[in-house]
Design a protein around this motif. Structure first.
Motif, PDB file in Angstrom:
ATOM      1  N   VAL A  25       0.836  -1.195   0.000  1.00  0.00           N
ATOM      2  CA  VAL A  25       0.000   0.000   0.000  1.00  0.00           C
ATOM      3  C   VAL A  25       0.875   1.251   0.000  1.00  0.00           C
ATOM      4  O   VAL A  25       0.618   2.200  -0.731  1.00  0.00           O
ATOM      5  N   GLU A  26       1.944   1.233   0.813  1.00  0.00           N
ATOM      6  CA  GLU A  26       2.833   2.391   0.920  1.00  0.00           C
ATOM      7  C   GLU A  26       4.195   1.934   1.421  1.00  0.00           C
ATOM      8  O   GLU A  26       4.286   1.124   2.337  1.00  0.00           O
ATOM      9  N   MET A  27       5.257   2.446   0.800  1.00  0.00           N
ATOM     10  CA  MET A  27       6.605   2.145   1.251  1.00  0.00           C
ATOM     11  C   MET A  27       7.475   3.381   1.023  1.00  0.00           C
ATOM     12  O   MET A  27       7.527   3.910  -0.075  1.00  0.00           O
ATOM     13  N   GLN A  31      13.894   2.622  -3.489  1.00  0.00           N
ATOM     14  CA  GLN A  31      13.985   1.349  -4.202  1.00  0.00           C
ATOM     15  C   GLN A  31      12.748   0.479  -4.008  1.00  0.00           C
ATOM     16  O   GLN A  31      12.759  -0.707  -4.322  1.00  0.00           O
ATOM     17  N   ALA A  32      11.677   1.080  -3.509  1.00  0.00           N
ATOM     18  CA  ALA A  32      10.453   0.325  -3.226  1.00  0.00           C
ATOM     19  C   ALA A  32       9.880  -0.290  -4.495  1.00  0.00           C
ATOM     20  O   ALA A  32       9.925   0.314  -5.561  1.00  0.00           O
ATOM     21  N   LEU A  60      12.736  -6.448  -0.553  1.00  0.00           N
ATOM     22  CA  LEU A  60      12.759  -5.333   0.383  1.00  0.00           C
ATOM     23  C   LEU A  60      11.747  -5.543   1.504  1.00  0.00           C
ATOM     24  O   LEU A  60      10.583  -5.859   1.243  1.00  0.00           O
ATOM     25  N   ASN A  61      12.196  -5.375   2.759  1.00  0.00           N
ATOM     26  CA  ASN A  61      11.345  -5.585   3.926  1.00  0.00           C
ATOM     27  C   ASN A  61      10.320  -4.474   4.087  1.00  0.00           C
ATOM     28  O   ASN A  61      10.551  -3.333   3.683  1.00  0.00           O
ATOM     29  N   ASP A  67       6.024   1.532   6.691  1.00  0.00           N
ATOM     30  CA  ASP A  67       5.442   1.064   5.436  1.00  0.00           C
ATOM     31  C   ASP A  67       4.097   0.388   5.733  1.00  0.00           C
ATOM     32  O   ASP A  67       3.831  -0.007   6.873  1.00  0.00           O
ATOM     33  N   ARG A  68       3.271   0.231   4.687  1.00  0.00           N
ATOM     34  CA  ARG A  68       1.953  -0.401   4.887  1.00  0.00           C
ATOM     35  C   ARG A  68       1.672  -1.432   3.804  1.00  0.00           C
ATOM     36  O   ARG A  68       1.967  -1.213   2.635  1.00  0.00           O
ATOM     37  N   VAL A  69       1.103  -2.546   4.257  1.00  0.00           N
ATOM     38  CA  VAL A  69       0.610  -3.583   3.355  1.00  0.00           C
ATOM     39  C   VAL A  69      -0.784  -3.977   3.810  1.00  0.00           C
ATOM     40  O   VAL A  69      -1.194  -3.656   4.924  1.00  0.00           O
TER      41      VAL A  69
END
Length: 72
Positions: A25-27, A31-32, A60-61, A67-69
């Motif tokens: 959703v957001e990072m 390099q996202a 990438l963590n 960040d959001r998933v």
């Protein structure tokens, strides 16, 4: 960086067990991978960050609290 408590990390591990599918959703990283990409959780580290194998080959963590998933 402020580290989450052991209880919070364990909560994240229960919420995102290995094999969970997620969508980015957001990072906040230059390099996202692209927003909307999907991936598979391979673990949660001691900071509560998700270790994800993204479908485009990126590893990438997802940083806890930054960040959001979303779970699929």
């Amino acid at each position: 960086m402020r580290f989450p408590s052991k209880e919070i990390v364990e909560q994240v591990r229960r919420q995102y067990p290995v094999g969970t599918r997620v969508e980015l959703v957001e990072m906040d990283d230059v390099q996202a991978p692209p927003i909307g990409i999907q991936g598979t959780v391979t673990g949660v580290d001691d900071t509560g960050s998700l270790l994800v194998d993204w479908d485009n080959g990126s590893g990438l963590n997802v940083i806890n609290g930054v960040d959001r998933v979303k779970k699929l």
